[in-house]
Design a protein around this motif. Sequence first.
Motif, short mmCIF file in Angstrom:
data_model
loop_
_atom_site.label_atom_id
_atom_site.label_comp_id
_atom_site.label_asym_id
_atom_site.label_seq_id
_atom_site.Cartn_x
_atom_site.Cartn_y
_atom_site.Cartn_z
N MET A 1 0.78 -1.22 0.09
CA MET A 1 -0.04 -0.03 -0.02
C MET A 1 0.89 1.18 -0.14
O MET A 1 2.20 1.36 0.21
CB MET A 1 -0.96 -0.18 1.23
CG MET A 1 -1.89 -1.10 1.22
SD MET A 1 -2.72 -1.23 2.74
CE MET A 1 -4.19 -0.14 2.32
N GLY A 2 0.20 2.27 -0.32
CA GLY A 2 0.95 3.66 -0.43
C GLY A 2 0.06 4.74 -0.18
O GLY A 2 -1.04 4.47 -0.43
N ASP B 1 4.04 1.19 -7.44
CA ASP B 1 5.36 1.92 -8.07
C ASP B 1 4.98 2.56 -9.17
O ASP B 1 5.51 3.65 -9.47
CB ASP B 1 6.40 0.56 -8.34
CG ASP B 1 7.26 0.04 -6.97
OD1 ASP B 1 6.85 0.70 -6.06
OD2 ASP B 1 7.88 -0.97 -7.62
N ALA B 2 4.02 2.06 -10.15
CA ALA B 2 3.88 2.90 -11.12
C ALA B 2 3.06 4.21 -10.75
O ALA B 2 3.36 5.29 -11.51
CB ALA B 2 2.87 2.17 -11.99
N VAL B 3 2.04 4.06 -9.90
CA VAL B 3 1.51 5.36 -9.45
C VAL B 3 2.50 6.32 -8.85
O VAL B 3 2.51 7.53 -8.96
CB VAL B 3 0.45 5.03 -8.42
CG1 VAL B 3 -0.24 6.36 -7.73
CG2 VAL B 3 -0.91 4.18 -8.88
N ALA B 4 3.44 5.69 -8.17
CA ALA B 4 4.57 6.48 -7.27
C ALA B 4 5.41 7.19 -8.56
O ALA B 4 5.78 8.25 -8.47
CB ALA B 4 5.39 5.57 -6.58
N ALA B 5 5.61 6.56 -9.84
CA ALA B 5 6.37 7.06 -10.47
C ALA B 5 5.67 8.25 -11.30
O ALA B 5 6.12 9.25 -11.92
CB ALA B 5 6.89 6.25 -11.51
N ILE C 1 3.89 7.86 -0.67
CA ILE C 1 4.84 7.39 0.54
C ILE C 1 4.51 5.89 0.80
O ILE C 1 3.29 5.54 0.99
CB ILE C 1 4.57 8.12 1.89
CG1 ILE C 1 5.14 9.67 1.48
CG2 ILE C 1 5.39 7.61 2.87
CD1 ILE C 1 4.58 10.67 2.70
N ARG C 2 5.25 5.00 0.58
CA ARG C 2 5.17 3.62 0.62
C ARG C 2 5.00 3.19 2.15
O ARG C 2 5.60 3.76 2.99
CB ARG C 2 6.01 2.80 0.17
CG ARG C 2 6.07 2.57 -1.42
CD ARG C 2 7.45 2.12 -2.28
NE ARG C 2 7.49 2.32 -3.52
CZ ARG C 2 7.69 3.50 -4.12
NH1 ARG C 2 7.96 4.58 -3.39
NH2 ARG C 2 7.71 3.53 -5.41
N LEU C 3 3.93 2.35 2.46
CA LEU C 3 3.65 2.10 3.86
C LEU C 3 3.99 0.68 4.30
O LEU C 3 4.25 -0.17 3.54
CB LEU C 3 1.99 1.99 3.92
CG LEU C 3 1.30 3.38 3.60
CD1 LEU C 3 -0.27 3.18 3.92
CD2 LEU C 3 1.89 4.53 4.60
#
Length: 324
Positions: free
Chosen positions: A142-143, A188-192, A202-204
């Motif tokens: 989750m993030g 990771d794709a959303v974070a990028a 922020i990864r949980l």
Amino acid sequence: MSAGTPDGAPAPAPYALLFPGQGSQQPHMGAPWRETAQWDVVDDIARHSGMDVEHALLHADAETLRRTDLAQISVYAVSMMALAALRERWPGLPVVACAGHSLGEYSALVAAGVVSVADGARLVAARGTAMREAVDATPGTMGAVVGGTADGVRELVAGADAAGTPVWLANENAPGQIVISGSAAGVDAVAAAAPEHGMKVIRLAVAGAFHSPLMEPARAVLRRACATVAFRDAHTPVVANVDARAHLAGDDWRALTDEQMVGPVLWERSVRTITDGLGCRSFVELGPGKALAGMVRRIDKSALVTTVNTPDDLRRVAVTPAAV
């Protein structure tokens, strides 16, 4: 019972009771309760859950408490002790609604009279164990997405999903605080993509992809556990995570808990149901941590939130007179 305070002070304003979920657990969080009358609740929860709740509350370290089943039963136990203490200290506190975040919804159901403490313990134990097994079978993560709107996050999620990296919106917690859940590649794709849209992920540090379809195996287990429990009509409305509506009918909760396992927690909307729909802006958060208090204040800056983590915190409750 009288709505006045024990010392004869003016009656308090109506309150809503809030209960935290997994992630609020802390090592040794049971220690302040160990010598109180409320500790008997721990023995009851241990007996009905089949888990060593006392050890988890008094001796487990942070890494051990990350285990989903231990975290959930431990948080539930602290919330139940805090609820029992609140009722003993302020028996006439007027409560207009209950709500809990994810796991906390089961504590809210107990507070509203929908299920007993014992049945709540059985459901929480079944839920936590099933979620732990689902995580082992289908890893995920989750993030927290900071700085965006729910609609903006949905666009990023849709793009990642279309690219074959599944991810879903899991929690709408407060303005600018959305949580996503799914495969590690999807998060990771959303974070990028997030920085191009003024957001940050922020990864949980969680065990799995909760509140997503990856929890489908756990959903089936919980459904069977719910079939063994009597859900009574509530004496106080419970605002549900999945639709942000206030429910009184006990029959509603088999479907609502079923959907909550795989669907998003609509926390911001739930709080607004209480503040705008029910006209209540005084809250008591019962359980470890202060996460819900922070969310409520972001949602409604006029809200008053008291947290009860320990017996000493009770002195701060019921000090706001009702408006005349």
